[in-house]
Enzyme design. Structure first.
Site, PDB file in Angstrom:
ATOM      1  N   VAL A  44       0.842  -1.188   0.000  1.00  0.00           N
ATOM      2  CA  VAL A  44       0.000   0.000   0.000  1.00  0.00           C
ATOM      3  C   VAL A  44       0.883   1.247   0.000  1.00  0.00           C
ATOM      4  O   VAL A  44       1.749   1.410   0.867  1.00  0.00           O
ATOM      5  CB  VAL A  44      -0.935   0.011   1.223  1.00  0.00           C
ATOM      6  CG1 VAL A  44      -1.731   1.310   1.278  1.00  0.00           C
ATOM      7  CG2 VAL A  44      -1.880  -1.188   1.173  1.00  0.00           C
ATOM      8  N   GLU A 135      10.246 -18.506  25.568  1.00  0.00           N
ATOM      9  CA  GLU A 135      10.103 -19.697  24.723  1.00  0.00           C
ATOM     10  C   GLU A 135      11.391 -19.963  23.939  1.00  0.00           C
ATOM     11  O   GLU A 135      11.813 -21.115  23.796  1.00  0.00           O
ATOM     12  CB  GLU A 135       8.929 -19.505  23.765  1.00  0.00           C
ATOM     13  CG  GLU A 135       7.579 -19.533  24.451  1.00  0.00           C
ATOM     14  CD  GLU A 135       6.438 -19.156  23.523  1.00  0.00           C
ATOM     15  OE1 GLU A 135       5.299 -19.547  23.808  1.00  0.00           O
ATOM     16  OE2 GLU A 135       6.699 -18.466  22.510  1.00  0.00           O
TER      17      GLU A 135
END
Length: 225
Positions: A44, A135
């Protein structure tokens, strides 16, 4: 891009637990049973609200009745000198595969050395103790201890340290204190070096400088802040 990645599992791709195709699917495939859906890949350039038109950088225009902007997020380096230049981020599939290739190359290089490197090149420093950092740290010690230790018998795996740096006095801000304590205890029990209440002041090619004055030698810096 024409695919949708499941971002919470990018760390699994980065640590060779999953392949990219296991956490990413093409948008056209996801919506192929929806007859009123159309997909257009592009960048865009601008939006004309008055004319209800989206202008793409290719020169194309897309009309709309309602427009939803969901541009995602970018890494924030908070003005830390050298961080953007030297750190790996974990926002896209490309980030994850680049990090995985880099980690494996570090061990391949070490396997070729006649004498062990003493510059901390196998060390991995992770900045940020949120879900991604936690994590990533847990997955890395599993990768090193259970996979790379067998794949690289000529490398002294004990010299590969995983260090997690968090400026707050706890991990997983926003979570219940019992979960924070559990995560901290579990990571340390698995061999992750967790540094709390210290922030990154500067990043160099082979070292991370903390505000406390401590210097962490590393060949891999992962920015999860």
């Amino acid at each position: 891009t024409n695919h949708h990645p499941f971002q919470p599992l990018l760390y699994q791709v980065a640590t060779a637990g999953l392949e990219p195709g296991e956490i990413a699917h093409t948008v056209r495939d996801i919506f192929q049973t929806h007859p009123r859906f159309r997909f257009r890949m592009g960048t865009v350039a601008s939006v004309d609200p008055g004319a209800h038109r989206v202008h793409l950088d290719s020169g194309e225009q897309v009309g709309y009745d309602f427009l939803i902007l969901a541009a995602g997020a970018e890494p924030e380096f908070f003005g830390v000198e050298g961080a953007e230049k030297h750190a790996f981020t974990l926002k896209t599939l490309g980030d994850a595969t680049r990090l995985r290739s880099h980690l494996l190359r570090q061990f391949e290089r070490e396997a070729r050395r006649r004498a062990p490197s003493d510059k901390g090149r196998l060390n991995v420093v992770i900045v940020g103790g949120g879900p991604t950092g936690v994590e990533m740290a847990g997955a890395l010690v599993e990768l090193i201890d259970h996979v790379l230790a067998q794949d690289f018998p000529e490398v002294d795996i004990s010299r590969a340290r995983v260090i997690l740096v968090e400026m707050a006095p706890y991990l997983l801000g926003g979570y219940d204190s019992s979960l924070r304590d559990y995560a901290l205890a579990t990571l340390r029990d698995r061999g992750v070096e967790v540094i709390l209440e210290d922030a990154v002041e500067q990043v160099a090619a082979q070292a991370v400088h903390l505000e406390s004055g401590r210097i962490l030698p590393t060949g891999t810096l992962i920015w999860a802040a």
